[in-house]
Design a protein around this motif. Sequence first.
Motif, PDB file in Angstrom:
ATOM      1  N   ASP A   5       0.750  -1.274  -0.176  1.00  0.00           N
ATOM      2  CA  ASP A   5      -0.119  -0.059  -0.067  1.00  0.00           C
ATOM      3  C   ASP A   5       0.846   1.080   0.008  1.00  0.00           C
ATOM      4  O   ASP A   5       1.971   1.278   0.385  1.00  0.00           O
ATOM      5  CB  ASP A   5      -1.015  -0.038   1.370  1.00  0.00           C
ATOM      6  N   SER A   6       0.451   2.566  -0.659  1.00  0.00           N
ATOM      7  CA  SER A   6       1.032   3.743  -0.282  1.00  0.00           C
ATOM      8  C   SER A   6       1.137   4.175   1.228  1.00  0.00           C
ATOM      9  O   SER A   6       0.205   3.691   1.978  1.00  0.00           O
ATOM     10  CB  SER A   6       0.278   4.740  -1.137  1.00  0.00           C
ATOM     11  N   LEU A   7       1.501   5.317   1.183  1.00  0.00           N
ATOM     12  CA  LEU A   7       1.613   6.053   2.527  1.00  0.00           C
ATOM     13  C   LEU A   7       0.292   6.673   2.671  1.00  0.00           C
ATOM     14  O   LEU A   7      -0.151   7.032   1.522  1.00  0.00           O
ATOM     15  CB  LEU A   7       2.795   6.954   2.796  1.00  0.00           C
ATOM     16  N   LEU A  40      -6.186  -2.165  -0.206  1.00  0.00           N
ATOM     17  CA  LEU A  40      -5.113  -1.045  -0.418  1.00  0.00           C
ATOM     18  C   LEU A  40      -5.616   0.188  -0.207  1.00  0.00           C
ATOM     19  O   LEU A  40      -5.694   0.885  -1.419  1.00  0.00           O
ATOM     20  CB  LEU A  40      -3.862  -1.437  -1.212  1.00  0.00           C
ATOM     21  N   GLU A  41      -6.018   0.555   0.841  1.00  0.00           N
ATOM     22  CA  GLU A  41      -6.994   1.914   0.912  1.00  0.00           C
ATOM     23  C   GLU A  41      -6.203   3.281   0.553  1.00  0.00           C
ATOM     24  O   GLU A  41      -6.711   4.052  -0.208  1.00  0.00           O
ATOM     25  CB  GLU A  41      -7.320   2.051   2.449  1.00  0.00           C
ATOM     26  N   ASN A  42      -4.981   3.211   0.650  1.00  0.00           N
ATOM     27  CA  ASN A  42      -4.172   4.591   0.427  1.00  0.00           C
ATOM     28  C   ASN A  42      -3.995   4.755  -1.152  1.00  0.00           C
ATOM     29  O   ASN A  42      -3.987   5.660  -1.787  1.00  0.00           O
ATOM     30  CB  ASN A  42      -3.022   4.814   1.376  1.00  0.00           C
ATOM     31  N   THR A  43      -3.393   3.383  -1.667  1.00  0.00           N
ATOM     32  CA  THR A  43      -3.445   3.324  -3.102  1.00  0.00           C
ATOM     33  C   THR A  43      -4.592   3.744  -3.841  1.00  0.00           C
ATOM     34  O   THR A  43      -4.669   4.614  -4.924  1.00  0.00           O
ATOM     35  CB  THR A  43      -3.154   1.810  -3.445  1.00  0.00           C
ATOM     36  N   ASP A  44      -5.917   3.177  -3.197  1.00  0.00           N
ATOM     37  CA  ASP A  44      -7.076   3.605  -4.072  1.00  0.00           C
ATOM     38  C   ASP A  44      -7.538   5.020  -3.639  1.00  0.00           C
ATOM     39  O   ASP A  44      -8.008   5.477  -4.750  1.00  0.00           O
ATOM     40  CB  ASP A  44      -8.345   2.652  -3.350  1.00  0.00           C
ATOM     41  N   LYS A  45      -7.020   5.654  -2.717  1.00  0.00           N
ATOM     42  CA  LYS A  45      -7.338   7.123  -2.500  1.00  0.00           C
ATOM     43  C   LYS A  45      -6.559   7.887  -3.631  1.00  0.00           C
ATOM     44  O   LYS A  45      -7.242   8.770  -4.177  1.00  0.00           O
ATOM     45  CB  LYS A  45      -6.843   7.417  -0.985  1.00  0.00           C
ATOM     46  N   PHE A  46      -5.529   7.697  -3.996  1.00  0.00           N
ATOM     47  CA  PHE A  46      -4.709   8.400  -4.962  1.00  0.00           C
ATOM     48  C   PHE A  46      -5.131   8.036  -6.386  1.00  0.00           C
ATOM     49  O   PHE A  46      -5.234   8.877  -7.224  1.00  0.00           O
ATOM     50  CB  PHE A  46      -3.088   8.116  -4.720  1.00  0.00           C
TER      51      PHE A  46
END
Length: 374
Positions: free
Chosen positions: A100-102, A344-350
């Motif tokens: 996942d992203s930050l 991967l919630e942060n990934t999806d946010k971006f």
Amino acid sequence: MNIPFNKPYLTGKETHYIYEAVNSHKLSGNGIFTKKCQSFFEKNYGFKKCLLTTSCTDALEMAAILIDIQPGDEVIMPSYTFVSTANAFVLRGAKIVFADSLPNHPNMDCDTLEALITSKTKAIVPVHYAGVACDMDVIMELAKKHSLFVVEDAAQAIDSYYTGKDGIKKALGSIGHLAAFSFHETKNIISGEGGMLAINDEQFIDRAEIIWEKGTNRSAFFRGEVDKYGWVDIGSSFLPSEIIAAFLWAQLENLENIQTKRIEIWNDYYNKLKDWAIKNSIQLPIVPNFATNNGHMFYLTCQNIQQRTQILEALKQSNIFAVFHYISLHSSPFYTEKHDGRKLENTDKFTDCLIRLPLYFELDVEKVIDTILK
Ligand SMILES: *Cc1c(COP(=O)(O)O)cnc(C)c1O
């Protein structure tokens, strides 16, 4: 007047050097301009050995061959990246394990990496998003502890740096065992299509040259090290022609000028959009203390997809073409079924919320800023 998303910048010397290459009657790869470009990078950034390639995608494919990826091997990388980061390893049969992203940056969250390592893990592939370093100390320590290779996807990271715990400022692409750069027309330094493999672990240098030259020891032959050349390993046609290298050389001669201008534009965006961003709960890019900004990309992280659509539409009304990118690879049509199902919630946010604003040498940045503020 339209403001496109990208406009390739020409220094003026490109066609001059191409003319020179053409008149030298040496048009295939690994000639004078190729060598000039490669030594430029070796001298200025501390890469042990550089090989120009026809793209960053090719450099990543070479890296996957060099670290001997076998079917079933696992490779850890961010989901929020360009397809080539993953494809290069998938071509050799690897299973991709997405990190996942930050929460506040598209780069991988390094704290989540160790839990993803298994007995099958072979490599970690950090992507320095927007040319901003991942926390390489953490990644290199994990790699050492678990005997993994690190391949930096430095496609966007030319002329950018990381300062680790030892206080030494290191160029991105000089830290992992291998690194891949891009000179695609959307990057800072361009040759239309083009790329480079940087080799920092010396054990890979000889084999890299062979893979680069279609699996032959042609380079050693031309240096007089062997008296005939032949087929000695797998390989492909990864080296660009002298025409491409000549174009790239004109860009490299102007690297400082290009970088200064891009960073100036980036700073203009940042300073003049700061208050507007706070008022609208929009996040501007973050550059951690250990990283530098190479002016590759200016992006906004919106509150939600509706706000993003609204901004993109409003800009389009004024003939300004901003874009969004990276449909998360873990939920792509090709990989959803193969992904292990982790959210991967942060990934999806971006994926939903990020906008890239136009950023190129000749950009009228004031016009974009004024339009956004309006
Ligand atoms: C641009 C890019 C690539 C691909 O580069 P090419 O030179 O077009 O093959 C790979 N990874 C990332 C992160 C990129 O931004």
